[in-house]
Design a protein around this motif. Structure first.
Motif, PDB file in Angstrom:
ATOM      1  N   TYR A  87       0.841  -1.206   0.000  1.00 34.25           N
ATOM      2  CA  TYR A  87       0.000   0.000   0.000  1.00 34.25           C
ATOM      3  C   TYR A  87       0.874   1.254   0.000  1.00 34.25           C
ATOM      4  CZ  TYR A  87      -4.515  -2.299   1.099  1.00 34.25           C
ATOM      5  OH  TYR A  87      -5.673  -3.034   1.067  1.00 34.25           O
ATOM      6  N   ARG A  88       1.915   1.254   0.821  1.00 35.09           N
ATOM      7  CA  ARG A  88       2.815   2.411   0.921  1.00 35.09           C
ATOM      8  C   ARG A  88       3.570   2.636  -0.397  1.00 35.09           C
ATOM      9  NH1 ARG A  88       2.132   6.481   4.020  1.00 35.09           N
ATOM     10  NH2 ARG A  88       1.393   5.864   6.050  1.00 35.09           N
ATOM     11  N   GLN A  89       4.043   1.539  -1.007  1.00 34.93           N
ATOM     12  CA  GLN A  89       4.731   1.674  -2.293  1.00 34.93           C
ATOM     13  C   GLN A  89       3.807   2.310  -3.330  1.00 34.93           C
ATOM     14  OE1 GLN A  89       6.905  -1.713  -3.930  1.00 34.93           O
ATOM     15  NE2 GLN A  89       6.947  -2.611  -1.878  1.00 34.93           N
ATOM     16  N   ALA A  90       2.562   1.848  -3.363  1.00 31.93           N
ATOM     17  CA  ALA A  90       1.593   2.395  -4.319  1.00 31.93           C
ATOM     18  C   ALA A  90       1.333   3.876  -4.033  1.00 31.93           C
ATOM     19  CB  ALA A  90       0.292   1.599  -4.264  1.00 31.93           C
ATOM     20  N   ALA A  91       1.180   4.222  -2.762  1.00 34.55           N
ATOM     21  CA  ALA A  91       0.927   5.622  -2.397  1.00 34.55           C
ATOM     22  C   ALA A  91       2.106   6.505  -2.779  1.00 34.55           C
ATOM     23  CB  ALA A  91       0.640   5.730  -0.906  1.00 34.55           C
ATOM     24  N   ASP A  92       3.300   6.007  -2.551  1.00 36.21           N
ATOM     25  CA  ASP A  92       4.496   6.788  -2.873  1.00 36.21           C
ATOM     26  C   ASP A  92       4.657   7.000  -4.371  1.00 36.21           C
ATOM     27  OD1 ASP A  92       5.049   7.017  -0.181  1.00 36.21           O
ATOM     28  OD2 ASP A  92       6.579   5.426  -0.182  1.00 36.21           O
ATOM     29  N   ARG A  93       3.942   6.206  -5.150  1.00 35.65           N
ATOM     30  CA  ARG A  93       4.002   6.345  -6.606  1.00 35.65           C
ATOM     31  C   ARG A  93       2.737   7.008  -7.157  1.00 35.65           C
ATOM     32  NH1 ARG A  93       7.064   2.656  -4.669  1.00 35.65           N
ATOM     33  NH2 ARG A  93       9.013   2.057  -5.628  1.00 35.65           N
ATOM     34  N   GLY A  94       1.946   7.621  -6.246  1.00 36.92           N
ATOM     35  CA  GLY A  94       0.810   8.427  -6.686  1.00 36.92           C
ATOM     36  C   GLY A  94      -0.565   7.797  -6.566  1.00 36.92           C
ATOM     37  N   ASP A  95      -0.676   6.592  -6.054  1.00 37.20           N
ATOM     38  CA  ASP A  95      -1.986   5.945  -5.920  1.00 37.20           C
ATOM     39  C   ASP A  95      -2.566   6.252  -4.532  1.00 37.20           C
ATOM     40  OD1 ASP A  95      -4.242   4.375  -6.009  1.00 37.20           O
ATOM     41  OD2 ASP A  95      -3.182   2.469  -6.003  1.00 37.20           O
ATOM     42  N   ASN A  96      -3.260   7.393  -4.413  1.00 40.58           N
ATOM     43  CA  ASN A  96      -3.822   7.801  -3.127  1.00 40.58           C
ATOM     44  C   ASN A  96      -4.944   6.883  -2.649  1.00 40.58           C
ATOM     45  OD1 ASN A  96      -2.069   9.959  -2.829  1.00 40.58           O
ATOM     46  ND2 ASN A  96      -3.392  11.301  -4.017  1.00 40.58           N
TER      47      ASN A  96
END
Length: 166
Positions: A87-96
């Motif tokens: 989840y954190r990896q996705a968020a850090d790449r713009g997936d809020n």
């Protein structure tokens, strides 16, 4: 008919080998949704390494969504540490949306404080839908007035429910 559509037909017919082959062909031709489907299929088959490699390929193409899908599957399987990392990896790449999904997992686990922090982080990263999540948390906590203010006016500079649009 596209390769991904043919893959879906083969998958629904129970011919997973042909489906995977068609999805791979589609992914090789730039179909990021096919990459996502392959990642999910790999994860469900227990091949986490392949699932993550496919998701990372999508990330390199500018699509972080497969990381969230893998995180959701891992959370459902009870592997919360791995889910949080994805989840954190996705968020850090713009997936809020991944922050909101992680917040829902925290909320289900009874950690409302962590859920609120994650939702605020999503809002700070530009997720307007996070305001509705925050309002829902306030509503469930019995704070109906602030929940309604959030729905109507959003947050002020201090991160509290605003009382007007000005």
């Amino acid at each position: 008919m596209g390769l991904r559509s043919l893959g879906r037909i083969r998958e629904h017919a129970g011919d997973k080998e042909s489906a995977i082959d068609l999805y791979r062909q589609a992914a090789d031709r730039g179909d990021n949704v096919a990459l996502c489907v392959l990642a999910r299929m790999s994860e469900r088959a227990g091949d986490r390494a392949t699932a993550e490699a496919l998701a990372q390929t999508a990330v390199r193409r500018g699509v972080p969504t497969p990381l969230r899908y893998l995180a959701e599957l891992r959370a459902q399987a009870g592997d919360l540490d791995s889910a949080i990392d994805l989840y954190r990896q996705a968020a850090d790449r713009g997936d809020n949306m991944s922050l909101r999904a992680l917040a829902r997992n925290c909320e289900r686990a009874g950690d409302h404080a962590a859920a609120k922090v994650l939702i605020l982080e999503a809002v700070n990263r530009g997720s307007a839908s996070g305001l509705y999540d925050l309002a829902r948390l306030r509503q469930r906590a019995g704070d109906r007035a602030n929940a309604e203010r959030l729905r109507c006016f959003g947050l002020n500079e201090q991160g509290e429910p605003a009382s007007s649009l000005v």
